[in-house]
Scaffold this motif. Structure first.
Motif, PDB file in Angstrom:
ATOM      1  N   ASP A 281      48.739  30.659  69.656  1.00  0.00           N
ATOM      2  CA  ASP A 281      48.914  29.415  68.911  1.00  0.00           C
ATOM      3  C   ASP A 281      47.567  28.791  68.525  1.00  0.00           C
ATOM      4  OD1 ASP A 281      50.289  27.383  67.795  1.00  0.00           O
ATOM      5  OD2 ASP A 281      50.654  26.294  69.651  1.00  0.00           O
ATOM      6  N   GLY A 282      47.376  28.505  67.259  1.00  0.00           N
ATOM      7  CA  GLY A 282      46.166  27.817  66.801  1.00  0.00           C
ATOM      8  C   GLY A 282      45.031  28.754  66.420  1.00  0.00           C
TER       9      GLY A 282
ATOM     10  N   PHE B  61      39.449  35.532  68.721  1.00  0.00           N
ATOM     11  CA  PHE B  61      39.588  34.389  69.630  1.00  0.00           C
ATOM     12  C   PHE B  61      41.030  34.143  70.054  1.00  0.00           C
ATOM     13  CE2 PHE B  61      35.807  33.604  67.055  1.00  0.00           C
ATOM     14  CZ  PHE B  61      34.864  33.629  68.070  1.00  0.00           C
TER      15      PHE B  61
ATOM     16  N   ASN C 143      40.891  40.693  83.406  1.00  0.00           N
ATOM     17  CA  ASN C 143      40.256  40.389  84.676  1.00  0.00           C
ATOM     18  C   ASN C 143      41.031  41.116  85.768  1.00  0.00           C
ATOM     19  OD1 ASN C 143      39.435  39.155  87.101  1.00  0.00           O
ATOM     20  ND2 ASN C 143      38.809  37.304  85.984  1.00  0.00           N
TER      21      ASN C 143
ATOM     22  N   ARG D 247      42.023  39.210  89.099  1.00  0.00           N
ATOM     23  CA  ARG D 247      43.158  38.280  88.978  1.00  0.00           C
ATOM     24  C   ARG D 247      44.385  38.934  88.367  1.00  0.00           C
ATOM     25  NH1 ARG D 247      40.207  32.995  86.443  1.00  0.00           N
ATOM     26  NH2 ARG D 247      38.582  32.815  87.980  1.00  0.00           N
TER      27      ARG D 247
ATOM     28  N   GLN E 113      44.814  39.857  85.329  1.00  0.00           N
ATOM     29  CA  GLN E 113      45.125  39.238  84.032  1.00  0.00           C
ATOM     30  C   GLN E 113      44.751  40.212  82.922  1.00  0.00           C
ATOM     31  OE1 GLN E 113      42.674  35.713  84.635  1.00  0.00           O
ATOM     32  NE2 GLN E 113      44.471  34.419  84.483  1.00  0.00           N
TER      33      GLN E 113
ATOM     34  N   PHE F  94      45.305  40.908  78.493  1.00  0.00           N
ATOM     35  CA  PHE F  94      45.638  40.175  77.263  1.00  0.00           C
ATOM     36  C   PHE F  94      45.728  41.097  76.063  1.00  0.00           C
ATOM     37  CE2 PHE F  94      43.339  37.408  80.111  1.00  0.00           C
ATOM     38  CZ  PHE F  94      44.123  36.276  80.130  1.00  0.00           C
TER      39      PHE F  94
ATOM     40  N   PRO G  13      32.982  38.508  71.940  1.00  0.00           N
ATOM     41  CA  PRO G  13      32.174  37.399  72.387  1.00  0.00           C
ATOM     42  C   PRO G  13      31.610  37.661  73.786  1.00  0.00           C
ATOM     43  CG  PRO G  13      34.314  36.628  71.594  1.00  0.00           C
ATOM     44  CD  PRO G  13      34.386  38.105  71.689  1.00  0.00           C
TER      45      PRO G  13
ATOM     46  N   ARG H 149      30.342  37.035  77.505  1.00  0.00           N
ATOM     47  CA  ARG H 149      30.623  36.133  78.633  1.00  0.00           C
ATOM     48  C   ARG H 149      30.201  36.817  79.921  1.00  0.00           C
ATOM     49  NH1 ARG H 149      34.942  37.281  76.119  1.00  0.00           N
ATOM     50  NH2 ARG H 149      36.182  39.012  76.876  1.00  0.00           N
TER      51      ARG H 149
ATOM     52  N   PHE I 229      36.702  25.885  71.281  1.00  0.00           N
ATOM     53  CA  PHE I 229      37.221  25.356  70.017  1.00  0.00           C
ATOM     54  C   PHE I 229      38.345  24.386  70.332  1.00  0.00           C
ATOM     55  CE2 PHE I 229      35.230  29.265  68.716  1.00  0.00           C
ATOM     56  CZ  PHE I 229      34.518  28.836  67.612  1.00  0.00           C
TER      57      PHE I 229
ATOM     58  N   ASP J 167      49.909  20.028  66.347  1.00  0.00           N
ATOM     59  CA  ASP J 167      50.542  21.296  65.950  1.00  0.00           C
ATOM     60  C   ASP J 167      49.529  22.442  65.893  1.00  0.00           C
ATOM     61  OD1 ASP J 167      52.975  20.055  65.672  1.00  0.00           O
ATOM     62  OD2 ASP J 167      52.571  19.476  63.591  1.00  0.00           O
ATOM     63  N   MET J 168      48.275  22.130  66.066  1.00  0.00           N
ATOM     64  CA  MET J 168      47.176  23.118  66.083  1.00  0.00           C
ATOM     65  C   MET J 168      47.110  23.941  64.799  1.00  0.00           C
ATOM     66  SD  MET J 168      47.506  24.223  70.056  1.00  0.00           S
ATOM     67  CE  MET J 168      45.950  25.022  70.182  1.00  0.00           C
TER      68      MET J 168
ATOM     69  N   LYS K  89      43.061  22.941  60.017  1.00  0.00           N
ATOM     70  CA  LYS K  89      41.690  23.388  60.294  1.00  0.00           C
ATOM     71  C   LYS K  89      40.688  22.231  60.209  1.00  0.00           C
ATOM     72  CE  LYS K  89      41.897  28.178  58.849  1.00  0.00           C
ATOM     73  NZ  LYS K  89      41.510  29.118  57.814  1.00  0.00           N
TER      74      LYS K  89
ATOM     75  N   ILE L  52      41.852  25.407  71.354  1.00  0.00           N
ATOM     76  CA  ILE L  52      42.437  26.567  70.666  1.00  0.00           C
ATOM     77  C   ILE L  52      42.023  27.842  71.395  1.00  0.00           C
ATOM     78  CG2 ILE L  52      42.359  27.899  68.517  1.00  0.00           C
ATOM     79  CD1 ILE L  52      41.733  25.238  67.065  1.00  0.00           C
ATOM     80  N   SER L  53      40.819  27.825  71.947  1.00  0.00           N
ATOM     81  CA  SER L  53      40.272  29.055  72.533  1.00  0.00           C
ATOM     82  C   SER L  53      40.607  29.249  74.011  1.00  0.00           C
ATOM     83  CB  SER L  53      38.752  29.053  72.366  1.00  0.00           C
ATOM     84  OG  SER L  53      38.214  27.853  72.872  1.00  0.00           O
TER      85      SER L  53
ATOM     86  N   ARG M  59      43.255  28.602  77.321  1.00  0.00           N
ATOM     87  CA  ARG M  59      44.630  28.258  77.668  1.00  0.00           C
ATOM     88  C   ARG M  59      44.813  28.231  79.174  1.00  0.00           C
ATOM     89  NH1 ARG M  59      48.128  28.611  73.322  1.00  0.00           N
ATOM     90  NH2 ARG M  59      46.748  28.601  71.536  1.00  0.00           N
TER      91      ARG M  59
ATOM     92  N   ARG N  38      50.946  29.555  79.337  1.00  0.00           N
ATOM     93  CA  ARG N  38      49.769  29.692  78.468  1.00  0.00           C
ATOM     94  C   ARG N  38      49.640  28.508  77.506  1.00  0.00           C
ATOM     95  NH1 ARG N  38      45.686  32.467  79.702  1.00  0.00           N
ATOM     96  NH2 ARG N  38      45.174  33.108  77.592  1.00  0.00           N
TER      97      ARG N  38
ATOM     98  N   ASN O 177      42.240  29.112  84.256  1.00  0.00           N
ATOM     99  CA  ASN O 177      41.874  29.894  83.065  1.00  0.00           C
ATOM    100  C   ASN O 177      40.988  31.070  83.464  1.00  0.00           C
ATOM    101  OD1 ASN O 177      39.657  30.339  80.792  1.00  0.00           O
ATOM    102  ND2 ASN O 177      41.558  29.718  79.803  1.00  0.00           N
ATOM    103  N   GLU O 178      41.144  32.169  82.735  1.00  0.00           N
ATOM    104  CA  GLU O 178      40.435  33.396  83.098  1.00  0.00           C
ATOM    105  C   GLU O 178      38.914  33.273  82.918  1.00  0.00           C
ATOM    106  OE1 GLU O 178      42.778  33.071  80.830  1.00  0.00           O
ATOM    107  OE2 GLU O 178      41.959  33.577  78.859  1.00  0.00           O
ATOM    108  N   GLU O 179      38.463  32.239  82.229  1.00  0.00           N
ATOM    109  CA  GLU O 179      37.023  32.134  81.983  1.00  0.00           C
ATOM    110  C   GLU O 179      36.341  31.116  82.889  1.00  0.00           C
ATOM    111  OE1 GLU O 179      35.300  32.445  78.044  1.00  0.00           O
ATOM    112  OE2 GLU O 179      37.307  32.765  77.232  1.00  0.00           O
ATOM    113  N   ASP O 180      37.024  30.677  83.941  1.00  0.00           N
ATOM    114  CA  ASP O 180      36.355  29.690  84.795  1.00  0.00           C
ATOM    115  C   ASP O 180      35.179  30.355  85.501  1.00  0.00           C
ATOM    116  OD1 ASP O 180      36.603  29.745  87.897  1.00  0.00           O
ATOM    117  OD2 ASP O 180      38.563  30.449  87.228  1.00  0.00           O
TER     118      ASP O 180
ATOM    119  N   ASP P 238      28.711  26.583  58.409  1.00  0.00           N
ATOM    120  CA  ASP P 238      28.931  25.339  59.115  1.00  0.00           C
ATOM    121  C   ASP P 238      27.683  24.464  59.181  1.00  0.00           C
ATOM    122  OD1 ASP P 238      31.557  25.250  59.628  1.00  0.00           O
ATOM    123  OD2 ASP P 238      31.474  26.144  61.623  1.00  0.00           O
TER     124      ASP P 238
END
Lengths: 402, 413
Positions: free
Chosen positions: A60-61, A67, A212, A215, A217, A219, B64, B66, B104, B110-111, B114, B182-183, B185, B191, B230-233, B368
């Motif tokens: 969503d979004g 991303f 991951n 965990r 996880q 995707f 990306p 990380r 993001f 409603d996401m 833009k 948006i990025s 969840r 989610r 979240n998986e990116e913590d 941008d």
């Protein structure tokens, strides 16, 4: 009507100024075509994305699959099961579950003792390569085969295979611990998948995606489904977010790539802006030439008026001369510009979230580009010749002859 | 002086041609200034600096990028083994570092819209002025407010946002609002998008590359990511180091890449070059096709104007010769006319572009960011105008020098 030959001969007599003005036009028009051909090439590429009935499903979004993240859990199958619009091949729905990522491949240094070099690789992990190929309408080139669920095989687009210099049966390492074998090369020229490598979803998720293991996880970034036709695709895209518990964005695949190529619109805008300014500059050059032509032919104008030509005919004569001059330069520019048709270029399609997809595409000089450039030439010719022609029209016969 | 007055008088006699030529050169010099602004900005990104070199740390193999923040800690935490090794390198400054994590957000429930989306960099607020290019003069007190926002007093929820983005979102400093990611969840089965509350505590300059970006506190993001599973913590996308010079950057990069195999450490200029690699052909075209083409068109326009002038003033040139003007003096007069036109048009083009683009439009919008026309445009314009006029005027002026008095007067007679 004053004969066109009169104007043409005047251009020949003053060949130096004619040449200087025409060459200016040639350059402006040729550059305009190159810039338009670049944008047109990217736009054409975004239209060759697969069957018109394809729907792309993202989280969503998300506006860019780079991303997007759809958790691979017990609910995700809702996205492709029990939807009557989705086509089937045998007992399987025509749905491809994918994870898209960009890998950085380390390359040996250029020279001994130098630092490592890096290259970006666009990698798509797919659950079932054969189905993915069917969904994206990408057949394999002769001699290739889709990879199996086991083993370390991949398939890749024709463009990236040429860039990497590999073919069916060759090995390559996207990172040190992965040794991939090319099982097949896709016949993907002219599609956005031409620069992609397709591998097993698990490997891409683990090594290049967000998976991951600790965990547990995993995707998907993307699910692409093929429906019967465009109408069914539109219906599914509209209704899917309301039918499933998973929060998703569903759009026609063609629309997705169209949106990605919107970043090119900014480039198109800049190209047209620059071309207009250059054209106005060129137009002033033409105006100079035509004013000089009028001032040198005062007596000619006087004679023409005395023998019965009307002011409107004088105006038309000088306008025609200006247009002829613009046309000579412009047509040469069209010819030179046409030379870039089919030239391969690298570009980026971006969704505006900082991602982007590197694509190899051919620059396109088609009827639309040529029409634009020709209209531009004629507009410059008309505008550049108008003031001098009006000045010639207003001349009084007797004063001109003095 | 006499020459200059003579040239000015000549230009005044052909007023229409003078104005038209100046206008043409002005427009082309303006285009040249804009194109060159973009080219030089991109060149500055990809040119290695000799001192105060920024090194960027990214995941070695994926985009990306990380990686665990813990890896960054190993580099900068005092008394660590890796930090100890790095401290031995001359030019490594352990306190000059920061981390970035991109998020993001959207204000649209409603996401979909833009225009209501924005991009934030979660970082260490106190490091913003120290570590961010073009924000060296940013008020450090505003960074403190990110941690302790004055209105809500809720810890770490402060947001510093670019003036352009604030305007587009219809927000101002002091506003408090929720935003959905948006990025990122929730790590739960649902989610759901992560929702965060922000208080705008400062605005980034409307000019420059940060006009549409935003900075938030990494501590706040990390707290929420942990809470929402979240998986990116605990992860960051990019790490930055500021070292004294290129030698230090190379040495630091070598040690880090050897010790932490999952990281790549390179200078910012090198990273930018790699990201711009796919657009190499486009930049080549802009630099070596578009820019010279503009210069050539300028040359042709001036050449045309001068050629017309010479043809119209053939008799006059012959009279000058009779009066004792040598070839050199005639050449200087004719070329001087052309160069004066070029300089005037170039000055107007370069100057107006600088004033209008920066002052009125707030920079050249590209992607941008916004590119600002350099103050150098005030001399680029006249310089390119003078050079193209000199080249363009040379042949017609030489033609004027070679006019034969006898031929001209026999024609007049």
């Amino acid at each position: 009507m004053i004969p066109l030959r009169y104007n043409a001969r005047n251009l020949v007599v003053r060949w130096k100024t004619t040449l200087l003005t025409a060459v200016g036009f040639t350059l402006v028009v040729a550059l305009l075509i190159v810039m338009l051909a670049f944008v047109e090439g990217l736009n054409q590429l975004s239209k060759r994305t697969g069957p018109p009935g394809n729907v792309i499903v993202l989280s969503d979004g998300a506006t860019d699959e780079l991303f997007s993240s759809l958790a691979l859990d017990d609910k995700v199958a809702e996205l492709w099961t029990n939807h009557p619009e989705i086509g089937r091949v045998g007992d399987r729905p025509l749905a491809s579950q994918e994870v898209y990522s960009i890998a950085t491949q380390e390359l040996p240094p250029d020279k001994e003792g130098g630092s490592a070099r890096y290259r970006f690789l666009q990698i798509r992990g797919v659950e079932e390569p054969r189905v993915a190929g069917h969904v994206h309408a990408l057949p394999l080139k002769p001699g290739g085969r889709w990879f199996s669920r086991t083993g370390n095989e991949v398939v890749m687009g024709d463009g990236i295979a040429r860039t990497l210099g590999v073919n069916t049966g060759d090995h390559f390492k996207p990172r040190p611990e992965l040794d991939w074998i090319v099982a097949g090369v896709m016949d993907s020229r002219g599609s956005p998948f031409d620069s992609e490598i397709w591998a097993k979803r698990e490997e891409v998720g683990r090594y290049f995606g967000k998976d991951n293991e600790e965990r547990k996880q995993s995707f998907y970034t993307t699910v692409v489904v093929t429906t019967r036709d465009r109408a069914a695709a539109e219906k599914l895209a509209r209704e899917l977010p309301g039918r499933t518990q998973v929060k998703v964005t569903a759009i026609l695949e063609s629309k997705y790539y169209e949106e990605l190529s919107k970043s090119n619109q900014a480039f198109l805008g800049a190209a047209i802006f620059i071309a207009i300014i250059m054209a106005v500059g060129g137009m002033f050059g033409l105006m100079n030439t035509m004013f000089a032509a009028v001032s040198q032919r005062l007596k000619d104008v006087g004679v023409l008026r005395v023998i019965g030509y009307r002011p409107a005919q004088i105006l038309a004569s000088f306008m025609l001369e200006s247009l002829l001059l613009a046309a000579v330069g412009g047509l040469l520019g069209l010819l030179i510009g046409y030379g870039v048709n089919g030239v391969e270029q690298t570009g980026v399609m971006s969704g505006g979230q900082g991602g982007g997809k590197t694509v190899v595409f051919a620059m396109v000089v088609n009827a639309r580009v040529l029409t634009w450039a020709l209209s531009f030439t004629l507009a410059m010719g008309v505008l550049g010749g108008l003031l001098p022609a009006l000045a010639a029209m207003r001349l009084r016969p007797l004063e001109s002859l003095r | 002086m006499q020459f200059v007055l003579f040239i000015l008088k000549n230009l005044r006699r052909g007023r229409a041609r003078t104005i038209i030529t100046i206008l043409a050169v002005m427009l082309l010099a303006a285009t040249f200034s804009m194109v060159w602004t973009v080219v030089s900005a991109l060149q500055s990104f990809t040119t290695e600096k000799a001192t105060n070199v920024r090194a960027v740390l990214t995941d070695r193999y994926r985009i990306p990028s990380r990686f665990d923040r813990g890896l960054m800690d190993q580099i900068v935490r005092p008394h660590g083994i890796l930090n100890g090794r790095l401290r031995k390198i001359q030019g490594f400054r352990p306190d000059k570092y920061t981390i970035w994590h991109f998020v993001f957000f959207t204000l649209d429930p409603d996401m979909k819209d833009k225009d209501l989306a924005f991009f934030a960099i979660a970082t260490i607020p106190e490091k913003i002025p120290v570590m961010t290019e073009e924000l060296e003069a940013f008020d450090p007190r505003l960074c403190q407010r990110v941690v302790s926002p004055p209105r809500t007093h809720k810890p770490n929820i402060g947001l510093i946002m670019g003036a352009d983005r604030l305007r587009k979102l219809g927000k101002k400093v002091g506003d408090v609002f929720p935003a959905r990611s948006i990025s990122h969840r929730e790590g739960t089965a649902a989610r759901r998008p992560i929702e965060m509350e922000f208080e705008v505590v400062g605005a980034l300059p409307a000019t420059g590359r940060w006009s549409t970006a935003a900075f938030m506190d990494y501590a706040y993001l990390d707290r929420v990511l942990k809470d929402k599973k979240n998986e990116e913590d605990g992860q960051v996308h990019i790490g930055w180091l500021l070292v004294d010079d290129q030698a230090a950057a190379t040495a630091v990069g070598g040690v880090i890449e050897k010790e932490l195999r999952e990281l790549r450490c390179e200078t910012a200029a090198s990273a930018y070059s790699r990201f711009l690699e796919p657009l190499k052909g486009v930049f080549w075209g802009i630099k070596w096709l578009l820019t010279p083409a503009i210069a050539i068109v300028m040359t042709l326009i001036v050449a045309n104007a001068i050629a017309i002038t010479v043809r119209e003033r053939g008799t006059e040139v012959a009279v000058l010769k009779v009066l004792g003007f040598g070839r050199g003096r005639i050449l200087v007069i004719i070329l001087g006319e052309g160069m004066l036109l070029g300089v005037a048009g170039g000055l107007l083009g370069g100057g107006l572009t600088h004033g209008l683009v920066n002052g009125v439009a707030g920079g050249l919008p590209l992607g941008d960011g916004r590119f600002h026309v350099s103050g150098h445009a005030w001399w680029w314009g006249p310089a390119i105008g003078a050079i193209t006029a000199a080249i363009g005027g040379l042949l017609p002026a030489w033609g004027a020098c070679r006019i034969k008095v006898s031929t001209v007067f026999s024609r007049v007679a």
